[in-house]
Design an enzyme around this catalytic site. Structure first.
Site, PDB file in Angstrom:
ATOM      1  N   LEU A  61       2.426  -6.385  10.779  1.00  0.00           N
ATOM      2  CA  LEU A  61       1.532  -5.590   9.929  1.00  0.00           C
ATOM      3  C   LEU A  61       2.394  -4.579   9.160  1.00  0.00           C
ATOM      4  CD1 LEU A  61      -1.823  -3.994  11.073  1.00  0.00           C
ATOM      5  CD2 LEU A  61      -0.231  -2.755   9.633  1.00  0.00           C
ATOM      6  N   GLY A  88       1.330   0.199   3.358  1.00  0.00           N
ATOM      7  CA  GLY A  88       1.815   0.561   2.014  1.00  0.00           C
ATOM      8  C   GLY A  88       2.498  -0.590   1.310  1.00  0.00           C
ATOM      9  N   SER A 126       1.462  -2.312  -1.312  1.00  0.00           N
ATOM     10  CA  SER A 126       1.017  -2.599  -2.692  1.00  0.00           C
ATOM     11  C   SER A 126       2.188  -2.588  -3.663  1.00  0.00           C
ATOM     12  CB  SER A 126      -0.017  -1.560  -3.132  1.00  0.00           C
ATOM     13  OG  SER A 126       0.610  -0.313  -3.348  1.00  0.00           O
ATOM     14  N   GLY A 184       6.730  -1.330  -4.260  1.00  0.00           N
ATOM     15  CA  GLY A 184       7.997  -0.809  -3.732  1.00  0.00           C
ATOM     16  C   GLY A 184       8.537  -1.539  -2.518  1.00  0.00           C
ATOM     17  N   GLY A 220       7.511  -1.626   0.570  1.00  0.00           N
ATOM     18  CA  GLY A 220       6.522  -2.300   1.423  1.00  0.00           C
ATOM     19  C   GLY A 220       6.186  -3.676   0.897  1.00  0.00           C
ATOM     20  N   SER A 255      14.180   7.715   6.206  1.00  0.00           N
ATOM     21  CA  SER A 255      14.981   7.962   4.999  1.00  0.00           C
ATOM     22  C   SER A 255      16.264   8.684   5.412  1.00  0.00           C
ATOM     23  CB  SER A 255      14.194   8.869   4.054  1.00  0.00           C
ATOM     24  OG  SER A 255      14.990   9.313   2.980  1.00  0.00           O
ATOM     25  N   TYR A 296       8.791  17.057   1.927  1.00  0.00           N
ATOM     26  CA  TYR A 296       8.888  15.601   2.131  1.00  0.00           C
ATOM     27  C   TYR A 296       9.910  15.301   3.246  1.00  0.00           C
ATOM     28  CZ  TYR A 296      10.500  10.825   1.304  1.00  0.00           C
ATOM     29  OH  TYR A 296      10.895   9.517   1.481  1.00  0.00           O
TER      30      TYR A 296
HETATM   31  N1  LIG Z   1      12.482   4.519  -2.780  1.00  0.00           N
HETATM   32  C1  LIG Z   1      13.322   5.341  -2.170  1.00  0.00           C
HETATM   33  O1  LIG Z   1      14.263   5.857  -2.769  1.00  0.00           O
HETATM   34  C2  LIG Z   1      13.140   5.620  -0.691  1.00  0.00           C
HETATM   35  C3  LIG Z   1      14.250   6.122   0.007  1.00  0.00           C
HETATM   36  C4  LIG Z   1      14.132   6.398   1.361  1.00  0.00           C
HETATM   37  C5  LIG Z   1      12.919   6.189   2.011  1.00  0.00           C
HETATM   38  N2  LIG Z   1      11.843   5.727   1.321  1.00  0.00           N
HETATM   39  C6  LIG Z   1      10.599   5.524   2.080  1.00  0.00           C
HETATM   40  O2  LIG Z   1      10.207   4.174   1.965  1.00  0.00           O
HETATM   41  C7  LIG Z   1       8.789   4.061   2.022  1.00  0.00           C
HETATM   42  C8  LIG Z   1       8.309   3.307   0.800  1.00  0.00           C
HETATM   43  O3  LIG Z   1       8.763   3.993  -0.349  1.00  0.00           O
HETATM   44  P1  LIG Z   1       8.689   3.347  -1.810  1.00  0.00           P
HETATM   45  O4  LIG Z   1       9.896   3.769  -2.529  1.00  0.00           O
HETATM   46  O5  LIG Z   1       8.338   1.922  -1.738  1.00  0.00           O
HETATM   47  O6  LIG Z   1       7.461   4.205  -2.388  1.00  0.00           O
HETATM   48  P2  LIG Z   1       6.320   3.771  -3.381  1.00  0.00           P
HETATM   49  O7  LIG Z   1       6.835   2.831  -4.395  1.00  0.00           O
HETATM   50  O8  LIG Z   1       5.699   5.059  -3.829  1.00  0.00           O
HETATM   51  O9  LIG Z   1       5.276   2.997  -2.443  1.00  0.00           O
HETATM   52  C9  LIG Z   1       4.608   3.684  -1.444  1.00  0.00           C
HETATM   53  C10 LIG Z   1       3.550   2.816  -0.827  1.00  0.00           C
HETATM   54  O10 LIG Z   1       2.822   3.607   0.113  1.00  0.00           O
HETATM   55  C11 LIG Z   1       1.452   3.469  -0.206  1.00  0.00           C
HETATM   56  N3  LIG Z   1       0.634   4.606   0.198  1.00  0.00           N
HETATM   57  C12 LIG Z   1       0.548   5.849  -0.343  1.00  0.00           C
HETATM   58  N4  LIG Z   1      -0.414   6.567   0.277  1.00  0.00           N
HETATM   59  C13 LIG Z   1      -0.946   5.739   1.226  1.00  0.00           C
HETATM   60  C14 LIG Z   1      -1.989   5.879   2.168  1.00  0.00           C
HETATM   61  N5  LIG Z   1      -2.723   6.996   2.257  1.00  0.00           N
HETATM   62  N6  LIG Z   1      -2.286   4.826   2.968  1.00  0.00           N
HETATM   63  C15 LIG Z   1      -1.573   3.679   2.880  1.00  0.00           C
HETATM   64  N7  LIG Z   1      -0.588   3.478   1.996  1.00  0.00           N
HETATM   65  C16 LIG Z   1      -0.279   4.505   1.180  1.00  0.00           C
HETATM   66  C17 LIG Z   1       1.406   3.279  -1.711  1.00  0.00           C
HETATM   67  O11 LIG Z   1       0.158   2.760  -2.109  1.00  0.00           O
HETATM   68  P3  LIG Z   1      -0.509   3.256  -3.492  1.00  0.00           P
HETATM   69  O12 LIG Z   1       0.483   2.974  -4.557  1.00  0.00           O
HETATM   70  O13 LIG Z   1      -1.774   2.476  -3.597  1.00  0.00           O
HETATM   71  O14 LIG Z   1      -0.764   4.720  -3.324  1.00  0.00           O
HETATM   72  C18 LIG Z   1       2.554   2.289  -1.872  1.00  0.00           C
HETATM   73  O15 LIG Z   1       2.149   0.999  -1.516  1.00  0.00           O
HETATM   74  C19 LIG Z   1       8.255   5.493   2.088  1.00  0.00           C
HETATM   75  O16 LIG Z   1       7.961   5.799   3.425  1.00  0.00           O
HETATM   76  C20 LIG Z   1       9.416   6.330   1.572  1.00  0.00           C
HETATM   77  O17 LIG Z   1       9.384   7.618   2.108  1.00  0.00           O
HETATM   78  C21 LIG Z   1      11.926   5.425  -0.017  1.00  0.00           C
END
Ligand SMILES: NC(=O)c1ccc[n+]([C@@H]2O[C@H](COP(=O)([O-])OP(=O)(O)OC[C@H]3O[C@@H](n4cnc5c(N)ncnc54)[C@H](OP(=O)(O)O)[C@@H]3O)[C@@H](O)[C@H]2O)c1
Length: 312
Positions: free
Chosen positions: A14, A17, A19, A21, A23, A146, A159
């Site tokens: 499972l 998130g 949708s 990035g 996930g 992260s 954050y």
């Molecule tokens: N990208 C980076 O540079 C990076 C680096 C280190 C760690 N991370 C971590 O990696 C994870 C994914 O990041 P990402 O870069 O893929 O971010 P992202 O593109 O913003 O995607 C975030 C995902 O989380 C979902 N989400 C937000 N609020 C939610 C809720 N209330 N319930 C369920 N899902 C929710 C979003 O859905 P919606 O779009 O529908 O809101 C989206 O599918 C996060 O935990 C982030 O902290 C990211």
């Protein structure tokens, strides 16, 4: 494709998130490895996009709604997976929000939403699956933390606090769950270009307010972050591969760092004496911010690469 033996060793996954990035890429990649994947989305409207992405990659997965801030949606999603698949072998705690802005500029509501999603939401899903993993005598709880969960940074303190919280919880879980045959694994990516840096950027309104005493420094830090993320060679699939290792390795590590800049910075913190780390890592960044605060001047070329931005 890994074939049936991997499916026997593992089981349904499972992903929260999913949708967009990391996930979405993780869900698709795991499905490509023949794992049964339940990709969950906060908003039902994203369902068709995820199914289209799966069709484009020629994989099958189920899409369910799960909003980390909506306990009923968590229970429903967990119940559906158990009814359909009989087990949740792995939970990938990926979903979350960002919040960009210095502490004084943030509103209580912004901070509350951040913690409710990243900390309480992640905890709630984890607590919902654990009784079933314990009953099965096996399982994996994989949390996308992260580098920002190991080293904090300017303008993203709230954050990073949620990521530090995930680190603390994930580490304790590793100890609490091991006796039951369940592993807790933390994935620590550096900066990766995703919707996190565009539509999901979540910049606090207060941070952009011209009256904010932090505004010039914040904008300089944001400009640097954008430059670094634009250059980043770490890709969403690198996170997906680390998650796959966490799920399929017989003895996964407690932590996987993803991306070279991220591992360099974590190693620097581990091996340098703290005062030296502060000087070489935070020092140039602080000087850059001070310059932005006083006159907004661009940094000399030599300092363009420096800065406390290992990744969040
Ligand atoms: N990208 C980076 O540079 C990076 C680096 C280190 C760690 N991370 C971590 O990696 C994870 C994914 O990041 P990402 O870069 O893929 O971010 P992202 O593109 O913003 O995607 C975030 C995902 O989380 C979902 N989400 C937000 N609020 C939610 C809720 N209330 N319930 C369920 N899902 C929710 C979003 O859905 P919606 O779009 O529908 O809101 C989206 O599918 C996060 O935990 C982030 O902290 C990211």
């Amino acid at each position: 494709m890994r074939g049936r033996s991997q499916q026997r060793r593992t089981g349904p996954v499972l992903v929260t998130g999913a949708s967009a990035g990391l996930g979405l890429e993780t869900a698709l990649y795991l499905a490509e490895q023949d794992l049964p994947v339940y990709a969950t989305v906060r908003d039902d409207a994203a369902r068709s996009d995820v199914l289209r992405a799966a069709a484009d990659r020629n994989v099958a997965l189920r899409v369910l709604r799960l909003d980390l801030t909506d306990p009923a949606s968590i229970d429903q999603a967990v119940r559906t997976v158990l009814d359909e698949a009989g087990e949740i072998y792995a939970l990938v705690n990926n979903g979350g929000v960002g919040l960009r802005g210095c502490l004084e500029d943030l509103s209580d509501d912004e901070i509350r939403h951040l913690f409710e999603t990243n900390v309480l939401g992640t905890l709630a899903v984890t607590r919902a699956v654990l009784p079933h993993m314990r009953a099965a005598g096996r399982g994996r709880v994989v949390t996308i933390s992260s580098v920002g969960g190991r080293i904090s940074s300017f303008g993203v303190g709230a954050y990073c606090a949620t990521k530090f919280a995930q680190e603390g919880l994930g580490e304790a879980l590793a100890l609490e769950l091991a006796p039951f045959g369940i592993r807790s694994v933390l994935i620590e990516p550096g900066m990766i270009k995703t919707t996190r840096w565009t539509t999901n950027r979540a910049t606090s309104a207060g941070a952009l307010d011209p009256r904010s005493p932090y505004r010039e420094m914040f904008l300089a830090a944001e400009e640097l972050a954008d430059r670094i993320v634009g250059r980043s060679r770490t890709r969403p699939v690198d996170v997906a591969k680390a998650v796959q290792r966490a799920i399929t390795a017989e003895r996964p590590r407690m932590r996987y760092v993803v991306g070279r800049p991220a591992s360099v910075v974590i190693r620097m913190r581990r091996f340098l004496p703290e005062p030296l780390f502060e000087r070489v890592y935070f020092g140039p960044f602080l000087r850059r911010l001070e310059r932005a605060r006083t006159n907004g001047a661009p940094p000399p070329a030599g300092e363009r690469r420096a800065g406390a931005r290992g990744g969040v």
